[in-house]
Design a protein around this motif. Structure first.
Motif, PDB file in Angstrom:
ATOM      1  N   VAL A   1       0.867  -1.593  -0.353  1.00  0.00           N
ATOM      2  CA  VAL A   1       0.274   0.304  -0.310  1.00  0.00           C
ATOM      3  C   VAL A   1       0.756   1.256   0.493  1.00  0.00           C
ATOM      4  O   VAL A   1       0.489   2.130  -0.642  1.00  0.00           O
ATOM      5  N   LYS A   2       2.007   0.942   0.697  1.00  0.00           N
ATOM      6  CA  LYS A   2       2.957   2.504   1.029  1.00  0.00           C
ATOM      7  C   LYS A   2       3.582   2.849   0.030  1.00  0.00           C
ATOM      8  O   LYS A   2       3.556   3.413  -0.994  1.00  0.00           O
TER       9      LYS A   2
ATOM     10  N   ALA B   1       1.718   1.100  10.312  1.00  0.00           N
ATOM     11  CA  ALA B   1       1.183   0.022  11.311  1.00  0.00           C
ATOM     12  C   ALA B   1      -0.731   0.827  11.019  1.00  0.00           C
ATOM     13  O   ALA B   1      -1.397  -0.443  11.015  1.00  0.00           O
ATOM     14  N   ASP B   2      -1.151   1.624  10.961  1.00  0.00           N
ATOM     15  CA  ASP B   2      -1.925   1.956  10.739  1.00  0.00           C
ATOM     16  C   ASP B   2      -2.908   1.157   9.361  1.00  0.00           C
ATOM     17  O   ASP B   2      -3.736   1.133   9.307  1.00  0.00           O
TER      18      ASP B   2
ATOM     19  N   GLN C   1      -4.863  10.081  -2.654  1.00  0.00           N
ATOM     20  CA  GLN C   1      -4.590   8.171  -2.643  1.00  0.00           C
ATOM     21  C   GLN C   1      -5.446   7.477  -1.965  1.00  0.00           C
ATOM     22  O   GLN C   1      -5.294   7.734  -0.297  1.00  0.00           O
ATOM     23  N   ASP C   2      -6.632   7.226  -2.425  1.00  0.00           N
ATOM     24  CA  ASP C   2      -7.755   6.523  -1.976  1.00  0.00           C
ATOM     25  C   ASP C   2      -7.436   4.597  -2.430  1.00  0.00           C
ATOM     26  O   ASP C   2      -8.275   5.010  -3.241  1.00  0.00           O
TER      27      ASP C   2
ATOM     28  N   ASP D   1      -6.497   8.391   2.355  1.00  0.00           N
ATOM     29  CA  ASP D   1      -5.029   8.967   2.201  1.00  0.00           C
ATOM     30  C   ASP D   1      -4.024   8.135   2.735  1.00  0.00           C
ATOM     31  O   ASP D   1      -3.487   8.388   3.301  1.00  0.00           O
ATOM     32  N   THR D   2      -3.755   6.826   2.283  1.00  0.00           N
ATOM     33  CA  THR D   2      -2.460   6.614   2.968  1.00  0.00           C
ATOM     34  C   THR D   2      -1.241   6.847   2.443  1.00  0.00           C
ATOM     35  O   THR D   2      -0.768   6.628   3.021  1.00  0.00           O
ATOM     36  N   ASP D   3      -1.373   8.037   1.396  1.00  0.00           N
ATOM     37  CA  ASP D   3      -0.158   8.808   1.648  1.00  0.00           C
ATOM     38  C   ASP D   3       0.669   9.334   2.952  1.00  0.00           C
ATOM     39  O   ASP D   3       1.830   8.993   3.023  1.00  0.00           O
ATOM     40  N   SER D   4      -0.668   9.687   3.958  1.00  0.00           N
ATOM     41  CA  SER D   4       0.297   9.574   5.385  1.00  0.00           C
ATOM     42  C   SER D   4      -0.262   8.841   5.732  1.00  0.00           C
ATOM     43  O   SER D   4      -0.300   9.683   7.863  1.00  0.00           O
TER      44      SER D   4
END
Length: 518
Positions: free
Chosen positions: A352-353, A406-407, A380-381, A399-402
């Protein structure tokens, strides 16, 4: 003066419909709110009710004709219905009077106020749902907020709970029936639970007849839903322990027996009742078949997949990634990660990252197509495909960029659990800009994922497999994974799709790039 009968206002996604059936003919008397005609669209069948009482004087759209939103279908004039209306008023008054008498008696017998149990308010994108199952039967005592029924829509399963402590008095929408938003599903009597239990203790024979469609097999009493399951699984009723009132066998009792295998019939099966035999699927010879209706979710999945293949110029590019670095990092820190964040460190967080970073570098892959417009998203969703018993669902991480790794891992674990329990909300499965699907969890070595419209690309992960690779002129065994990116060639050029996939490969083979943003 004539009153016009108009077609309903169709949703934005429905352009037109066809007249399925007229329930009245020209010259027939009609009552106000009486069903006159049905309009069939590509999604639902809409009912058109009489706006006024009177006589159907004219039919302007015959059966089979195509009609548009709010088109005039016919006209109602004054006349014959007046007399009928007067009679109906008298009948209604008599009925109302009778009902008032019944209602006056009910509190004395059952002891409580009656409530209508309604379907939830569906979102705008959902027209109707199907009653998937009733968790309680007529006559059963329930507590406040206990789940009474489940409504299956084409996206999620919605729960209907008891408004207060009491008893389920009447079911108006049986399992399998179609219901609209806020439709009345059942009648619930408040505060009657204790009385129902007492009467069951005093007169067990009477409690056995609570459900009008209960069936007695030997000395066992089966609820309707339980009877159906018993027939489907060909179970020995005598081996099932009932937990309902008076020892009645409920749906939950049958499901438990199926799970632990305690009620399977011996080689010589006992003769089933006539009703149970009729409910069992027909089996001929040694080639049995079973026909079941497709669920709403499965219908929606099928429609969207076919739509994606028919509308998108879909291509797929492949590459492979050496997972050694990610696996070493995971092996080194997984215990500390679990202790610190209370969640296991998996592979999806890295993907994902890496995808989030690649989407920033290639905005075309993060875009969507809306008609003849291209919509570029400045965020980015990422949707993560989750497999459930009902089918594949794609909840979205926002908001996967932020987000930290762990999240991401916590979000995926939460999505997976709630997806399997049918607890995901509709808003959680809408609005993604990119999707990741992991067929490797089921052993897939390579596949061609299908785009999730209106997105323009999807990443497919696969099984990690040790393979001999040439490394610095030597053959070494490395854990390798094939990656696939399917993309819409209308929006994304081949070189950008390839470079996007190569970027993900490089970020995964050297995870420090994710930390250093290089």
């Amino acid at each position: 003066m004539a009153t016009e009968i108009k077609a309903p206002t169709f949703p934005e996604s429905v352009a037109e419909g066809s007249v399925a059936a007229w329930h009245k003919k020209a010259g027939d008397s009609v009552e106000r709110d009486e069903l006159i005609v049905e309009i069939e669209t590509d999604k639902v069948v809409l009912e058109v009710l009489a706006p006024e009482a009177g006589t159907l004087t004219e039919v302007l759209a015959e059966e089979g004709e195509t009609v548009e939103s709010e088109q005039v279908l016919g006209r109602i004039g004054e006349g014959k219905a007046k007399k009928t209306e007067a009679k109906a008023d008298k009948k209604d008054d008599a009925t109302a009077e009778k009902q008032d008498d019944v209602k006056a008696e009910k509190p004395a017998a059952g002891g409580g106020k009656q409530h209508e149990v309604k379907a939830p308010t569906f979102p705008e994108s959902i027209q109707e749902g199907t009653v998937a199952s009733w968790n309680k039967q007529v006559g059963e005592a329930v507590t406040r907020d206990e789940v009474l029924a489940e409504i299956e829509t084409d996206k999620v399963v919605l729960e209907v709970v008891a408004p207060t402590d009491g008893t389920l008095s009447e079911i108006r929408a049986e399992a399998g029936s179609q219901v609209e938003s806020e439709a009345v599903l059942a009648i619930f009597t408040e505060g009657a639970g204790g009385g129902a239990d007492t009467s069951a203790d005093e007169a067990p024979a009477a409690s056995a007849d609570d459900g009008a469609s209960d069936e007695k097999v030997g000395d066992k009493i089966l609820a309707p839903a339980a009877r159906k399951l018993v027939a489907e699984h060909d179970l020995d009723v005598g081996a099932i322990q009932g937990t309902g009132k008076g020892g009645r066998i409920l749906k939950e009792d049958v499901l438990k027996a199926v799970k632990d295998g305690s009620a399977m019939k011996a080689s010589k099966p006992a003769a089933p009742s006539a009703k149970a035999a009729a409910a069992a699927p027909a089996v001929e010879g040694e080639r049995p078949e079973k026909r079941v209706p497709m669920s709403r979710l499965r219908q929606t999945i099928a429609k969207r997949l076919v739509q994606a293949q028919q509308t998108a110029a879909m291509l797929t590019t492949y590459n492979e990634v050496d997972m050694s670095a990610v696996m070493d990092l995971r092996g080194q820190y997984k215990d500390a990660f679990l202790k610190t964040h209370d969640v296991k460190l998996g592979f999806m967080g890295f993907f994902v990252k890496a995808a989030s970073e690649a989407l920033k570098r290639f905005p075309d892959v993060n875009a969507s197509i809306d008609g003849t417009d291209i919509v570029y998203h400045g965020y980015q969703d990422i949707g993560v495909a989750v497999s459930t018993d009902r089918g594949l669902v794609v909840p979205v991480l926002r908001d996967t960029d932020s987000m930290k790794i762990a999240d991401v891992e916590k979000g995926i674990v939460d999505f997976g659990k709630r997806a399997r329990d049918g607890k995901l909300g509709i808003d959680e499965m809408q609005g993604g800009t990119f999707t990741i699907t992991n067929g490797g969890t089921f052993g897939s070595l390579m596949s061609t994922p299908i785009i999730n419209p209106p997105q323009t690309a999807i990443l497919g992960m696969h099984k990690i497999q040790d393979r001999p690779m040439a490394v610095n002129g030597k053959v070494e065994i490395r854990p390798m994974m094939y990656l696939a990116v399917s993309y819409d060639h209308r929006m994304i050029d081949g070189k950008d799709a390839v470079r996007f996939l190569v970027t993900i490969k490089e970020l995964l083979e050297d995870p420090s790039r994710l930390l250093l943003d290089i």
